[in-house]
Design a protein around this motif. Structure first.
Motif, mmCIF file in Angstrom:
data_model
loop_
_atom_site.group_PDB
_atom_site.id
_atom_site.type_symbol
_atom_site.label_atom_id
_atom_site.label_comp_id
_atom_site.label_asym_id
_atom_site.label_seq_id
_atom_site.Cartn_x
_atom_site.Cartn_y
_atom_site.Cartn_z
ATOM 1 N N TRP A 24 0.841 -1.202 0.000
ATOM 2 C CA TRP A 24 0.000 0.000 0.000
ATOM 3 C C TRP A 24 0.876 1.252 0.000
ATOM 4 O O TRP A 24 0.633 2.190 -0.763
ATOM 5 N N ASN A 25 1.895 1.262 0.843
ATOM 6 C CA ASN A 25 2.757 2.443 0.955
ATOM 7 C C ASN A 25 3.564 2.704 -0.308
ATOM 8 O O ASN A 25 4.000 3.836 -0.533
ATOM 9 N N GLN A 32 -3.831 4.424 -4.878
ATOM 10 C CA GLN A 32 -4.430 4.475 -3.547
ATOM 11 C C GLN A 32 -5.819 5.103 -3.627
ATOM 12 O O GLN A 32 -6.766 4.604 -3.006
ATOM 13 N N LEU A 36 -9.317 3.478 -2.518
ATOM 14 C CA LEU A 36 -10.159 4.158 -1.537
ATOM 15 C C LEU A 36 -11.559 4.394 -2.092
ATOM 16 O O LEU A 36 -12.551 4.219 -1.373
ATOM 17 N N SER A 41 -12.376 3.082 2.564
ATOM 18 C CA SER A 41 -11.400 3.494 3.573
ATOM 19 C C SER A 41 -10.110 2.711 3.352
ATOM 20 O O SER A 41 -10.110 1.671 2.693
ATOM 21 N N GLU A 42 -9.032 3.234 3.929
ATOM 22 C CA GLU A 42 -7.748 2.535 3.824
ATOM 23 C C GLU A 42 -7.836 1.172 4.501
ATOM 24 O O GLU A 42 -7.304 0.185 3.997
ATOM 25 N N GLU A 43 -8.521 1.111 5.644
ATOM 26 C CA GLU A 43 -8.663 -0.153 6.357
ATOM 27 C C GLU A 43 -9.378 -1.200 5.496
ATOM 28 O O GLU A 43 -8.955 -2.358 5.430
#
Length: 60
Positions: A24-25, A32, A36, A41-43
């Motif tokens: 992800w990073n 990203q 999203l 959400s990122e989660e």
């Protein structure tokens, strides 16, 4: 069937989650944003990445 994880299952899950966070990073802001938009959400996006990785057939 028990809902408890074995040590091995927990280790695999944690390792996969750590790998997906690293991925992800490294994603571009555009990728990203697309994840999203799809997952909210990122989660949720990370959960989807982890789940996909855990259920994907092993590559040989």
């Amino acid at each position: 069937m028990s809902d408890d994880f074995t040590e091995t299952q927990a280790s695999v899950l944690i390792g996969t989650a750590e790998k997906m966070i690293e991925i992800w990073n490294r994603l571009s802001p555009e990728k990203q944003a697309a994840l999203l938009a799809r997952f909210g959400s990122e989660e949720n996006a990370l959960a989807a990445l982890v789940t996909t990785q855990l259920v994907a057939p092993a590559k040989s």
